[in-house]
Design an enzyme around this catalytic site. Structure first.
Site, PDB file in Angstrom:
ATOM      1  N   THR A  99     -42.980 -58.756 -77.125  1.00 50.14           N
ATOM      2  CA  THR A  99     -44.262 -58.220 -77.582  1.00 50.14           C
ATOM      3  C   THR A  99     -44.135 -57.854 -79.057  1.00 50.14           C
ATOM      4  OG1 THR A  99     -44.674 -57.355 -75.386  1.00 50.14           O
ATOM      5  CG2 THR A  99     -45.965 -56.394 -77.192  1.00 50.14           C
ATOM      6  N   PHE A 137     -46.884 -60.920 -69.515  1.00 51.42           N
ATOM      7  CA  PHE A 137     -47.690 -59.855 -68.912  1.00 51.42           C
ATOM      8  C   PHE A 137     -47.082 -59.306 -67.626  1.00 51.42           C
ATOM      9  CE2 PHE A 137     -50.520 -62.684 -71.321  1.00 51.42           C
ATOM     10  CZ  PHE A 137     -51.085 -61.770 -72.204  1.00 51.42           C
ATOM     11  N   PHE A 193     -55.257 -49.665 -61.912  1.00 54.92           N
ATOM     12  CA  PHE A 193     -54.891 -48.807 -63.044  1.00 54.92           C
ATOM     13  C   PHE A 193     -55.808 -47.596 -63.185  1.00 54.92           C
ATOM     14  CE2 PHE A 193     -51.204 -50.365 -65.334  1.00 54.92           C
ATOM     15  CZ  PHE A 193     -50.893 -51.402 -64.476  1.00 54.92           C
ATOM     16  N   CYS A 207     -42.863 -50.073 -72.359  1.00 55.22           N
ATOM     17  CA  CYS A 207     -43.904 -50.846 -73.050  1.00 55.22           C
ATOM     18  C   CYS A 207     -45.149 -50.080 -73.458  1.00 55.22           C
ATOM     19  CB  CYS A 207     -44.239 -52.069 -72.215  1.00 55.22           C
ATOM     20  SG  CYS A 207     -42.819 -53.175 -72.169  1.00 55.22           S
TER      21      CYS A 207
HETATM   22  P1  NAD Z   1     -34.474 -55.431 -72.597  1.00 48.94           P
HETATM   23  O1  NAD Z   1     -34.017 -54.354 -73.499  1.00 48.94           O
HETATM   24  O2  NAD Z   1     -34.382 -55.253 -71.127  1.00 48.94           O
HETATM   25  O3  NAD Z   1     -33.686 -56.789 -72.926  1.00 48.94           O
HETATM   26  C1  NAD Z   1     -33.483 -57.291 -74.219  1.00 48.94           C
HETATM   27  C2  NAD Z   1     -32.195 -58.102 -74.217  1.00 48.94           C
HETATM   28  O4  NAD Z   1     -32.058 -58.755 -75.476  1.00 48.94           O
HETATM   29  C3  NAD Z   1     -30.938 -57.238 -74.037  1.00 48.94           C
HETATM   30  O5  NAD Z   1     -30.173 -57.722 -72.938  1.00 48.94           O
HETATM   31  C4  NAD Z   1     -30.192 -57.394 -75.369  1.00 48.94           C
HETATM   32  O6  NAD Z   1     -28.778 -57.359 -75.229  1.00 48.94           O
HETATM   33  C5  NAD Z   1     -30.685 -58.753 -75.829  1.00 48.94           C
HETATM   34  N1  NAD Z   1     -30.523 -58.974 -77.268  1.00 48.94           N
HETATM   35  C6  NAD Z   1     -30.806 -58.139 -78.298  1.00 48.94           C
HETATM   36  N2  NAD Z   1     -30.473 -58.714 -79.477  1.00 48.94           N
HETATM   37  C7  NAD Z   1     -29.977 -59.938 -79.204  1.00 48.94           C
HETATM   38  C8  NAD Z   1     -29.459 -60.998 -79.995  1.00 48.94           C
HETATM   39  N3  NAD Z   1     -29.390 -60.903 -81.313  1.00 48.94           N
HETATM   40  N4  NAD Z   1     -29.034 -62.110 -79.374  1.00 48.94           N
HETATM   41  C9  NAD Z   1     -29.084 -62.223 -78.019  1.00 48.94           C
HETATM   42  N5  NAD Z   1     -29.562 -61.241 -77.223  1.00 48.94           N
HETATM   43  C10 NAD Z   1     -30.001 -60.111 -77.796  1.00 48.94           C
HETATM   44  O7  NAD Z   1     -35.970 -55.740 -73.029  1.00 48.94           O
HETATM   45  P2  NAD Z   1     -37.181 -56.228 -72.105  1.00 48.94           P
HETATM   46  O8  NAD Z   1     -37.683 -55.085 -71.300  1.00 48.94           O
HETATM   47  O9  NAD Z   1     -36.795 -57.493 -71.447  1.00 48.94           O
HETATM   48  O10 NAD Z   1     -38.282 -56.534 -73.221  1.00 48.94           O
HETATM   49  C11 NAD Z   1     -38.155 -57.605 -74.119  1.00 48.94           C
HETATM   50  C12 NAD Z   1     -39.476 -57.797 -74.833  1.00 48.94           C
HETATM   51  O11 NAD Z   1     -40.492 -58.160 -73.885  1.00 48.94           O
HETATM   52  C13 NAD Z   1     -40.016 -56.559 -75.537  1.00 48.94           C
HETATM   53  O12 NAD Z   1     -40.704 -56.962 -76.694  1.00 48.94           O
HETATM   54  C14 NAD Z   1     -41.014 -55.989 -74.545  1.00 48.94           C
HETATM   55  O13 NAD Z   1     -42.032 -55.231 -75.155  1.00 48.94           O
HETATM   56  C15 NAD Z   1     -41.586 -57.253 -73.936  1.00 48.94           C
HETATM   57  N6  NAD Z   1     -42.109 -57.111 -72.573  1.00 48.94           N
HETATM   58  C16 NAD Z   1     -41.425 -56.346 -71.675  1.00 48.94           C
HETATM   59  C17 NAD Z   1     -41.910 -56.253 -70.372  1.00 48.94           C
HETATM   60  C18 NAD Z   1     -41.208 -55.394 -69.360  1.00 48.94           C
HETATM   61  O14 NAD Z   1     -41.786 -55.181 -68.304  1.00 48.94           O
HETATM   62  N7  NAD Z   1     -40.009 -54.906 -69.607  1.00 48.94           N
HETATM   63  C19 NAD Z   1     -43.072 -56.956 -70.001  1.00 48.94           C
HETATM   64  C20 NAD Z   1     -43.718 -57.741 -70.952  1.00 48.94           C
HETATM   65  C21 NAD Z   1     -43.222 -57.815 -72.246  1.00 48.94           C
HETATM   66  C1  UGA Z   2     -46.905 -52.918 -68.083  1.00 47.25           C
HETATM   67  C2  UGA Z   2     -48.086 -53.862 -67.843  1.00 47.25           C
HETATM   68  O1  UGA Z   2     -48.673 -53.569 -66.585  1.00 47.25           O
HETATM   69  C3  UGA Z   2     -47.640 -55.310 -67.883  1.00 47.25           C
HETATM   70  O2  UGA Z   2     -48.777 -56.176 -67.748  1.00 47.25           O
HETATM   71  C4  UGA Z   2     -46.950 -55.590 -69.216  1.00 47.25           C
HETATM   72  O3  UGA Z   2     -46.454 -56.900 -69.250  1.00 47.25           O
HETATM   73  C5  UGA Z   2     -45.801 -54.623 -69.404  1.00 47.25           C
HETATM   74  O4  UGA Z   2     -46.293 -53.253 -69.316  1.00 47.25           O
HETATM   75  C6  UGA Z   2     -45.173 -54.772 -70.741  1.00 47.25           C
HETATM   76  O5  UGA Z   2     -45.786 -55.202 -71.678  1.00 47.25           O
HETATM   77  O6  UGA Z   2     -44.002 -54.421 -70.775  1.00 47.25           O
HETATM   78  P1  UGA Z   2     -44.886 -51.983 -66.630  1.00 47.25           P
HETATM   79  O7  UGA Z   2     -44.579 -51.156 -67.822  1.00 47.25           O
HETATM   80  O8  UGA Z   2     -43.791 -52.711 -65.941  1.00 47.25           O
HETATM   81  O9  UGA Z   2     -45.982 -53.088 -67.006  1.00 47.25           O
HETATM   82  O10 UGA Z   2     -45.523 -51.043 -65.528  1.00 47.25           O
HETATM   83  P2  UGA Z   2     -46.992 -50.670 -65.037  1.00 47.25           P
HETATM   84  O11 UGA Z   2     -47.084 -50.962 -63.603  1.00 47.25           O
HETATM   85  O12 UGA Z   2     -48.050 -51.183 -65.902  1.00 47.25           O
HETATM   86  O13 UGA Z   2     -46.930 -49.080 -65.205  1.00 47.25           O
HETATM   87  C7  UGA Z   2     -46.796 -48.485 -66.490  1.00 47.25           C
HETATM   88  C8  UGA Z   2     -46.893 -46.981 -66.357  1.00 47.25           C
HETATM   89  O14 UGA Z   2     -48.220 -46.586 -66.035  1.00 47.25           O
HETATM   90  C9  UGA Z   2     -46.005 -46.391 -65.263  1.00 47.25           C
HETATM   91  O15 UGA Z   2     -45.452 -45.182 -65.719  1.00 47.25           O
HETATM   92  C10 UGA Z   2     -46.964 -46.147 -64.110  1.00 47.25           C
HETATM   93  O16 UGA Z   2     -46.546 -45.127 -63.247  1.00 47.25           O
HETATM   94  C11 UGA Z   2     -48.219 -45.749 -64.872  1.00 47.25           C
HETATM   95  N1  UGA Z   2     -49.472 -46.008 -64.125  1.00 47.25           N
HETATM   96  C12 UGA Z   2     -49.826 -47.272 -63.794  1.00 47.25           C
HETATM   97  C13 UGA Z   2     -50.287 -44.934 -63.805  1.00 47.25           C
HETATM   98  O17 UGA Z   2     -49.966 -43.763 -64.125  1.00 47.25           O
HETATM   99  N2  UGA Z   2     -51.462 -45.177 -63.146  1.00 47.25           N
HETATM  100  C14 UGA Z   2     -51.848 -46.433 -62.794  1.00 47.25           C
HETATM  101  O18 UGA Z   2     -52.939 -46.570 -62.185  1.00 47.25           O
HETATM  102  C15 UGA Z   2     -51.015 -47.510 -63.122  1.00 47.25           C
END
Ligand code: NAD
Ligand code: UGA
Length: 471
Positions: A124, A155, A272, A283
């Site tokens: 993101t 997402f 939500f 996030c």
């Molecule tokens: P994370 O911290 O779980 O994982 C990131 C990984 O990247 C780590 O394992 C780290 O070691 C690796 N990394 C960092 N620098 C590196 C490099 N130079 N070379 C190779 N690997 C490297 O992060 P995440 O939760 O997977 O999120 C990643 C991105 O996706 C963020 O921008 C986040 O906002 C977005 N995103 C996350 C979610 C979610 O639910 N976690 C959902 C949608 C989007």
């Molecule tokens: C959220 C979005 O739902 C994903 O679509 C997105 O990809 C992701 O962020 C991201 O960009 O990382 P996530 O953080 O895994 O996903 O979890 P959610 O289920 O969205 O919950 C986020 C927070 O909101 C939690 O703390 C949850 O408890 C809270 N929440 C959620 C509420 O308090 N009320 C609700 O009705 C829903």
């Protein structure tokens, strides 16, 4: 199915690892790169570094076949047609996203480009990151004919990540290059054409052959904004319902009825709208802050985003005050904290409201015994190690002799507690529920004083009801 694409996914976290195994599941050849050597070793030795439903099964199915793990980014880039960047973009000091991991990866990718590559932003990122990536590649002398950049935001939600990936509401592909869009269309074709859903053993969900995944092509800037705006809008829904919950409480209304009534309007929708402790996770907090910063940078005073964050911060204090009101004083009180993760069904404790509440309780002198089905190891690394912060192996042990039980995370297990057993083990039958997992009457029937969010509190007559609780 269309011809498999050779894919490199950089980052093996919640997004990278899930994307890597899901791409393998739909028939592509994937190399997943991480610079965390221990993590890559774990993955190569058959371990699963994160708690995510269905991930162990998919890893088992595709490890060393459709997907391999390495620390060698250069080789992986060289061997791949599409390179997905899925590294972290944490919040920086100003609220802006810290893009240093992305930049570091792009510099490394530059060294591995010898023929045409599609570089995909899966992380993101703020609007115009695609342009910055282009500039960094230019600076490293990469020929513009040798790459295109696509924004393909993710997402998925933690806890349901695999299902969300395989059955997405939409796939967004942001690019003005037809060639690059074509590669992304090929990658997602098993989902958008529906053939995956007919495969034996295909994961079941909302999409099907008849109702396949939808893919929207936009400009890169629009795709980048779609991601930030979607997260901010979801955060808005949560803050809105929490603000209404506080009003509901003041006038003896019930937020669960209100949310149900609002959600029946198809323009609003029921999702939500769960009131609680406020949103957490890796996030929403950082993305709302980053989106706000982006708007400011472009001269837009997006005040609504400030309000969303303010309500969210206040919500944790509102809960803390409920605990205080239920117990009068906190110093020396024994509290059972059910939940450490930022929501149920994940081991992720990043920006967890549960941890924030626990820290406040510890500061106020309480003794906290916590239990979480998956988040304990990670929480132990960040919560203060002291005699006042304890951990239990199950929820009943956490609740043993407690002055009150606090529900902080919406794990399924916490919504199906044996209430008779719970009442037997606690010192006082008081439950303060930050996730509204129970009907107030059920708790009263089981002898509990029950305080929740946006609903009238239910007090056991024999325990009395101090005047402070009425205000
Ligand atoms: P994370 O911290 O779980 O994982 C990131 C990984 O990247 C780590 O394992 C780290 O070691 C690796 N990394 C960092 N620098 C590196 C490099 N130079 N070379 C190779 N690997 C490297 O992060 P995440 O939760 O997977 O999120 C990643 C991105 O996706 C963020 O921008 C986040 O906002 C977005 N995103 C996350 C979610 C979610 O639910 N976690 C959902 C949608 C989007
Ligand atoms: C959220 C979005 O739902 C994903 O679509 C997105 O990809 C992701 O962020 C991201 O960009 O990382 P996530 O953080 O895994 O996903 O979890 P959610 O289920 O969205 O919950 C986020 C927070 O909101 C939690 O703390 C949850 O408890 C809270 N929440 C959620 C509420 O308090 N009320 C609700 O009705 C829903």
């Amino acid at each position: 199915m269309s011809k498999p694409v050779s894919i490199c996914v950089i980052g093996s976290g919640y997004v990278g690892l899930v994307a890597a195994v899901c791409f393998a599941e739909i028939g592509h050849r994937v190399i997943c790169v991480d610079n965390d050597e221990a993590r890559v070793k774990t993955l190569n030795e058959g371990g699963v570094p994160i708690f995510e439903d269905q991930l162990p099964e998919l890893l088992e199915r595709h490890r060393d076949k459709g997907v391999e793990f390495t620390t060698n980014l250069g080789q992986a880039v060289e061997a791949s047609e599409a390179i997905f960047i899925a590294v972290g973009t944490p919040q920086g000091d100003t609220g802006a996203a810290d893009l240093s991991y992305v930049e570091a990866v792009v510099s490394e990718i530059a060294r591995g480009i010898s023929d045409y590559k599609v570089i995909v932003e899966k992380s993101t990122v703020p609007v115009y990151t695609n342009e910055w990536i282009r500039r960094v590649l230019h600076r490293h002398g990469v020929d513009p004919k040798d790459f295109d950049i696509v924004s393909n935001p993710e997402f998925l939600r933690e806890g349901t990540a695999i299902k969300d990936f395989m059955h997405p509401d939409r796939i967004v592909v942001g690019t003005t290059s037809e060639r690059a869009a074509g590669v992304l269309q090929r990658i997602y074709e098993p989902l958008t054409g529906g053939s995956y859903y007919e495969q034996p053993g295909a994961m079941k969900g909302a999409c099907s052959k008849e109702n396949p995944a939808k893919l929207l092509v936009t400009s890169a800037q629009s795709a980048e904004i779609i991601k930030h705006a979607s997260n901010a809008f979801l955060a808005l829904k949560i803050s809105f319902i929490n603000a209404v919950a506080n009003l509901a409480e003041a006038v003896d209304a019930d937020i669960e009825d209100i949310a149900a009534g609002m959600g029946m309007d198809s323009r609003i929708g029921p999702k939500f709208l769960r009131a609680g402790l406020g949103y957490g996770g890796s996030c929403f907090p950082k993305d709302v802050a980053a989106f706000h910063w982006v708007a400011q940078q472009h001269g837009i005073d997006f005040q609504l985003l400030r309000e969303i964050r303010k309500i969210n911060e206040t919500q944790k204090d509102v809960f803390f005050n409920k605990v205080l009101s239920a117990l009068w004083t906190l110093r020396g009180k024994k509290l059972a904290a059910l939940g450490l993760a930022f929501k149920g069904n994940t081991d992720d404790i990043r920006e967890s409201p549960a941890l924030e509440v626990i820290r406040k309780l510890l500061d106020a002198g309480a003794i906290v015994t916590a239990y979480d089905p998956a988040g304990m190891d990670r929480a132990k690394e960040v919560l203060p190690g002291s005699a006042k912060m304890r951990y239990a192996d199950d929820l009943y042990s956490a609740a043993a002799d407690a002055d009150a039980v606090l529900i902080l995370t919406d794990w399924k297990e916490f919504g199906t507690i044996d209430l008779v057993k719970l009442n037997r083990v606690v010192k006082f039958p008081i439950v303060v529920d930050g996730r509204n997992l129970y009907k107030p009457q059920t708790m009263l029937d089981h002898g509990f004083t029950y305080v929740s969010v946006g609903r009238p509190a239910g007090y056991q007559a024999q325990q009395g009801k101090p005047r402070s609780m009425v205000s």
